[in-house]
Each structure stands twice: as structure tokens, then as C-alpha cells.
Scaffold this motif. Sequence first.
Motif, PDB file in Angstrom:
ATOM      1  N   LEU A 228       4.238   1.958  15.201  1.00 55.67           N
ATOM      2  CA  LEU A 228       3.751   0.673  15.691  1.00 55.67           C
ATOM      3  C   LEU A 228       2.534   0.212  14.907  1.00 55.67           C
ATOM      4  O   LEU A 228       2.386  -0.978  14.585  1.00 55.67           O
ATOM      5  CB  LEU A 228       3.413   0.768  17.180  1.00 55.67           C
ATOM      6  CG  LEU A 228       4.607   0.750  18.147  1.00 55.67           C
ATOM      7  CD1 LEU A 228       4.158   1.120  19.548  1.00 55.67           C
ATOM      8  CD2 LEU A 228       5.268  -0.636  18.145  1.00 55.67           C
ATOM      9  N   GLU A 229       1.667   1.141  14.587  1.00 57.93           N
ATOM     10  CA  GLU A 229       0.477   0.794  13.798  1.00 57.93           C
ATOM     11  C   GLU A 229       0.895   0.326  12.412  1.00 57.93           C
ATOM     12  O   GLU A 229       0.359  -0.646  11.872  1.00 57.93           O
ATOM     13  CB  GLU A 229      -0.460   1.997  13.689  1.00 57.93           C
ATOM     14  CG  GLU A 229      -1.750   1.673  12.938  1.00 57.93           C
ATOM     15  CD  GLU A 229      -2.646   2.881  12.769  1.00 57.93           C
ATOM     16  OE1 GLU A 229      -3.737   2.721  12.183  1.00 57.93           O
ATOM     17  OE2 GLU A 229      -2.257   3.989  13.191  1.00 57.93           O
ATOM     18  N   ARG A 230       1.856   1.027  11.835  1.00 60.02           N
ATOM     19  CA  ARG A 230       2.349   0.626  10.513  1.00 60.02           C
ATOM     20  C   ARG A 230       2.967  -0.772  10.577  1.00 60.02           C
ATOM     21  O   ARG A 230       2.715  -1.617   9.698  1.00 60.02           O
ATOM     22  CB  ARG A 230       3.392   1.636  10.028  1.00 60.02           C
ATOM     23  CG  ARG A 230       4.081   1.229   8.719  1.00 60.02           C
ATOM     24  CD  ARG A 230       5.062   2.302   8.277  1.00 60.02           C
ATOM     25  NE  ARG A 230       5.850   1.834   7.145  1.00 60.02           N
ATOM     26  CZ  ARG A 230       5.425   1.825   5.880  1.00 60.02           C
ATOM     27  NH1 ARG A 230       4.213   2.210   5.585  1.00 60.02           N
ATOM     28  NH2 ARG A 230       6.208   1.402   4.904  1.00 60.02           N
ATOM     29  N   THR A 231       3.748  -1.044  11.607  1.00 60.78           N
ATOM     30  CA  THR A 231       4.364  -2.362  11.756  1.00 60.78           C
ATOM     31  C   THR A 231       3.295  -3.439  11.889  1.00 60.78           C
ATOM     32  O   THR A 231       3.423  -4.526  11.310  1.00 60.78           O
ATOM     33  CB  THR A 231       5.297  -2.369  12.979  1.00 60.78           C
ATOM     34  OG1 THR A 231       6.319  -1.387  12.800  1.00 60.78           O
ATOM     35  CG2 THR A 231       5.945  -3.735  13.174  1.00 60.78           C
ATOM     36  N   ALA A 232       2.236  -3.146  12.645  1.00 62.73           N
ATOM     37  CA  ALA A 232       1.148  -4.111  12.797  1.00 62.73           C
ATOM     38  C   ALA A 232       0.476  -4.399  11.461  1.00 62.73           C
ATOM     39  O   ALA A 232       0.138  -5.545  11.149  1.00 62.73           O
ATOM     40  CB  ALA A 232       0.123  -3.585  13.808  1.00 62.73           C
ATOM     41  N   GLN A 233       0.282  -3.357  10.649  1.00 55.05           N
ATOM     42  CA  GLN A 233      -0.337  -3.552   9.343  1.00 55.05           C
ATOM     43  C   GLN A 233       0.581  -4.345   8.416  1.00 55.05           C
ATOM     44  O   GLN A 233       0.136  -5.251   7.709  1.00 55.05           O
ATOM     45  CB  GLN A 233      -0.665  -2.197   8.709  1.00 55.05           C
ATOM     46  CG  GLN A 233      -1.737  -1.406   9.459  1.00 55.05           C
ATOM     47  CD  GLN A 233      -3.143  -1.956   9.212  1.00 55.05           C
ATOM     48  OE1 GLN A 233      -3.323  -3.149   8.994  1.00 55.05           O
ATOM     49  NE2 GLN A 233      -4.124  -1.096   9.244  1.00 55.05           N
ATOM     50  N   LEU A 234       1.849  -4.037   8.422  1.00 54.93           N
ATOM     51  CA  LEU A 234       2.790  -4.766   7.574  1.00 54.93           C
ATOM     52  C   LEU A 234       2.890  -6.230   7.985  1.00 54.93           C
ATOM     53  O   LEU A 234       3.102  -7.107   7.144  1.00 54.93           O
ATOM     54  CB  LEU A 234       4.172  -4.114   7.631  1.00 54.93           C
ATOM     55  CG  LEU A 234       4.283  -2.715   7.002  1.00 54.93           C
ATOM     56  CD1 LEU A 234       5.684  -2.162   7.210  1.00 54.93           C
ATOM     57  CD2 LEU A 234       3.946  -2.761   5.523  1.00 54.93           C
ATOM     58  N   ARG A 235       2.723  -6.488   9.278  1.00 54.44           N
ATOM     59  CA  ARG A 235       2.777  -7.874   9.758  1.00 54.44           C
ATOM     60  C   ARG A 235       1.685  -8.724   9.112  1.00 54.44           C
ATOM     61  O   ARG A 235       1.860  -9.926   8.905  1.00 54.44           O
ATOM     62  CB  ARG A 235       2.627  -7.902  11.283  1.00 54.44           C
ATOM     63  CG  ARG A 235       2.777  -9.302  11.887  1.00 54.44           C
ATOM     64  CD  ARG A 235       2.667  -9.297  13.403  1.00 54.44           C
ATOM     65  NE  ARG A 235       3.761  -8.549  13.988  1.00 54.44           N
ATOM     66  CZ  ARG A 235       3.632  -7.356  14.557  1.00 54.44           C
ATOM     67  NH1 ARG A 235       2.443  -6.791  14.639  1.00 54.44           N
ATOM     68  NH2 ARG A 235       4.674  -6.736  15.054  1.00 54.44           N
ATOM     69  N   ARG A 236       0.555  -8.111   8.784  1.00 57.19           N
ATOM     70  CA  ARG A 236      -0.558  -8.862   8.170  1.00 57.19           C
ATOM     71  C   ARG A 236      -0.149  -9.466   6.820  1.00 57.19           C
ATOM     72  O   ARG A 236      -0.733 -10.457   6.389  1.00 57.19           O
ATOM     73  CB  ARG A 236      -1.781  -7.962   7.971  1.00 57.19           C
ATOM     74  CG  ARG A 236      -2.285  -7.282   9.232  1.00 57.19           C
ATOM     75  CD  ARG A 236      -2.878  -8.266  10.230  1.00 57.19           C
ATOM     76  NE  ARG A 236      -3.410  -7.582  11.388  1.00 57.19           N
ATOM     77  CZ  ARG A 236      -2.760  -7.409  12.534  1.00 57.19           C
ATOM     78  NH1 ARG A 236      -1.536  -7.895  12.669  1.00 57.19           N
ATOM     79  NH2 ARG A 236      -3.326  -6.789  13.548  1.00 57.19           N
ATOM     80  N   LEU A 237       0.843  -8.865   6.166  1.00 56.93           N
ATOM     81  CA  LEU A 237       1.287  -9.410   4.884  1.00 56.93           C
ATOM     82  C   LEU A 237       1.867 -10.810   5.039  1.00 56.93           C
ATOM     83  O   LEU A 237       1.848 -11.604   4.094  1.00 56.93           O
ATOM     84  CB  LEU A 237       2.340  -8.490   4.242  1.00 56.93           C
ATOM     85  CG  LEU A 237       1.855  -7.113   3.780  1.00 56.93           C
ATOM     86  CD1 LEU A 237       3.025  -6.294   3.268  1.00 56.93           C
ATOM     87  CD2 LEU A 237       0.779  -7.234   2.726  1.00 56.93           C
ATOM     88  N   ASP A 238       2.371 -11.128   6.235  1.00 60.53           N
ATOM     89  CA  ASP A 238       2.956 -12.447   6.447  1.00 60.53           C
ATOM     90  C   ASP A 238       1.909 -13.551   6.352  1.00 60.53           C
ATOM     91  O   ASP A 238       2.245 -14.706   6.104  1.00 60.53           O
ATOM     92  CB  ASP A 238       3.643 -12.506   7.824  1.00 60.53           C
ATOM     93  CG  ASP A 238       4.316 -13.848   8.073  1.00 60.53           C
ATOM     94  OD1 ASP A 238       5.271 -14.165   7.332  1.00 60.53           O
ATOM     95  OD2 ASP A 238       3.883 -14.573   8.990  1.00 60.53           O
TER      96      ASP A 238
END
Length: 405
Positions: A121-131
Motif C-alpha cells: 500500500l505504501e508503494r502504491t501511494a508513492q507510485l501514485r505521486r508520479l501521476d
Amino acid sequence: MDWNVGSEFGAMMKALREGKGLSLYALARRITWSKAAVGHAETGFRTPSTGLARALDEALDANGVLIALAAATSTERRTFDDVKRRQLLKAIAASTAASGASMRAVTPTGRLGQADVARALERTAQLRRLDDVLGGTDTYSLYLAEVEKTETVLNEGSYRDTIRKALLSLLAEQAQLAGWAAFDAGWTDRSARLYTRSRQAAMAADDHELLANALALDAYQRAFSGQVDVDLADASREALSPAVSPRVRALVHDRAAWSYALAGLAAKSEAALSSAAQALAMAPARPGPDWAAWVDTQEIDIMTGRCWSALGRPIRAVPPLTRALDAFPEEYARDKALYLLALAEAYLHGREVEMAAEVIHRAHVLAAGVASTRPKSRLTKTLLMAARYRGTNALRELRDQVADS
């Protein structure tokens, strides 16, 4: 259009910092650098040194993204053309996908626990920032890989039933992120499939928040593509159980309002916007999930303006749009271009041709080089709307400006 890597570093750093709930002072203390140095790096006032970039990258769990951006920036603050920009950002996305130092993805080996899901979940949250700084064309493959990884875990992993539900919620969230990237890239068939997969996973997990958002995203995508589905927008709001957090409620009502506006349902759109504002007013008590954390009063203002613009009501559209756009960062070029075009259309409805032409040109400059089809698609529609004024000096100048850029 030139693109400055320093501004991209600052935008990414700010998104990561705010995602962790850190002030500049708290971040500076964590890495034992001065607040001034940290602040200068984020604002782009000064190019960060290799040591500072490395410290920030580690503290913010950026997985090499900030280091890569800093390395691409010289003391002369070089600018990159759009081809180099795309190459650099794809390399950053690839390095993020490959990294596992801070945000290890769940794997099908061994018995999975809550800690594994929390890391994913933390990784997904970080990857979301790329958007915030990349378009869907750049992020789609990265996000889709996360979906496929979690599906493999669900099929092959060993876990308790409670962990299974947590993994299904994770899958629903990741499928929404990948679906959004596909939609942003113009691949609506892929995004529709991903939103369906998200809805199925959310239902299996009994996750009402993600279920409502999956429906809302699907309705929003269809509305943008000219296939307005009011029933789907209604279903997204009906899925809002009492347990859903206020910020998610605000997001779902906000997106539904857009569908209603495009369907010409002014009263229903206004009621949905009112519900969004009321829900957001309750949000501080319950922050809600990371994927809805971006919803704020600025977003409600923007959607309010967009809806009234779509309904051909410029007097009601212009004030909230101008209020929101005055404070909207230029770094988020894709979104700002879209919102500027909504403002331009409101001006056109009000026959303010010169003001519309100026705003259209600003949107055109921002949209150039963005790895998203949405601003370009909207720009085409706005220009068609402006065509009836093609004999005016303002439109002739705009045509020349667009042709020269």
C-alpha cells in the motif's frame, strides 16, 4: 516547449513530502540539513547537491527518483526538450519499478501478513505521486505491473482470509490507478476493463469506498468520452454507505456532478456539488484513504466551474475557476490545461472572445509535450467551439500562435 528539470524535482519532492505529512522543517531535521537548503531544493531556487538529493530521496522513500532528477539538472539549470523529457521520466519510472529498497512489493513466497500488504500500500501511494508530474502514457505499464503482481499473489500466495480481503482491496486500488493512467492515455477500452476488475475486487473485499470510486471513475471516463451514463453516476453515489469517509464521499459526488452537467441536468449537478462541499467540510475529522487525500476546496471550485461551463452558464462558471486557477501550480500542466480550457469555454459562452483566446493559448502552451491525450482532445473541442468567431482578430492571432508552436 522547454521543460525545466529543476521544477520537476521540486514538484516531485513536494508531493512525496506532503504524502508523508512532513513540513519542510520536519524534513530538514530528519535529514540534518538546514531548512533553507531543503526549501530551496523544493522551490527550485537552487539546484540540490548530490548529497542533499540522496538524503531527500532516502527520507522520502523516493526509490531513486529524486536522485535521477537531481542528476539531470546542472548548475546552469538546463532545459530539456520534450523528447528528452519523456526519455528521462520513463527512466525514472523504470528505476522506481525496479527498486525494492524501501517499498517492497508483496511476493507469493511464504505466508503473507498485514505487514506485506502495508508495504504494498505504501508503494502504491508513492507510485501514485508520479501521476502529478507524468501522463498516463508514461505511467500505464508501471501501474499495470503492480496490478498483475497482486493478482499473482492472490492466486499463488498463502494467507489468512483477513489478508485475502486486504489484498483484494489493494488490487481494487491498483486497478483504479492503472485504469486512470489508461484513460489519461486515451485507451478507454483498457481503462473500462480495469475499472470493472476494480469493482469486482472491491465487492469481494466488501470495500464500499473503493466500490463507489470504481463506479465514479467509470462514469467520469464515459462522460469525458462523450458517452454520459447518468445511471452509473447515480450508482456511484448510491454505493456510499454510512461507513465511507467524508473525503471519499466528496470525491464521488464531485465526479458525479460532471456526468450530470454533461447530461444537461443542472439541478442534479448543483445538488451533487453541494453534497461534495458538505462532505468535504466534515473531512478533517476523518482523513480517509491516500487515494482521496488530494480532494480539497480547490478541487470543488474547479469542478463547480467546469460543470457550469459545460452547462453554458458563464456567470456562475468564471468566478470559481479563476479563483482556483490563480493558485494552481504550473508544474501540473495536464490538469491546469484542462481547467483553463473549461474557463475558455465559459468565456466563449459569454462572448468574451479576446479573453477566451488568451486562455486557450495558455492551455495550448501547457499541453504541449504532456503525455496525456485529454488536454489535446479538449483543446480540439474548444477550438471548434471558438470557430464561429474565426473572423475576429483574436482568433486569427490564436490560429497563428497555435500554428507557430
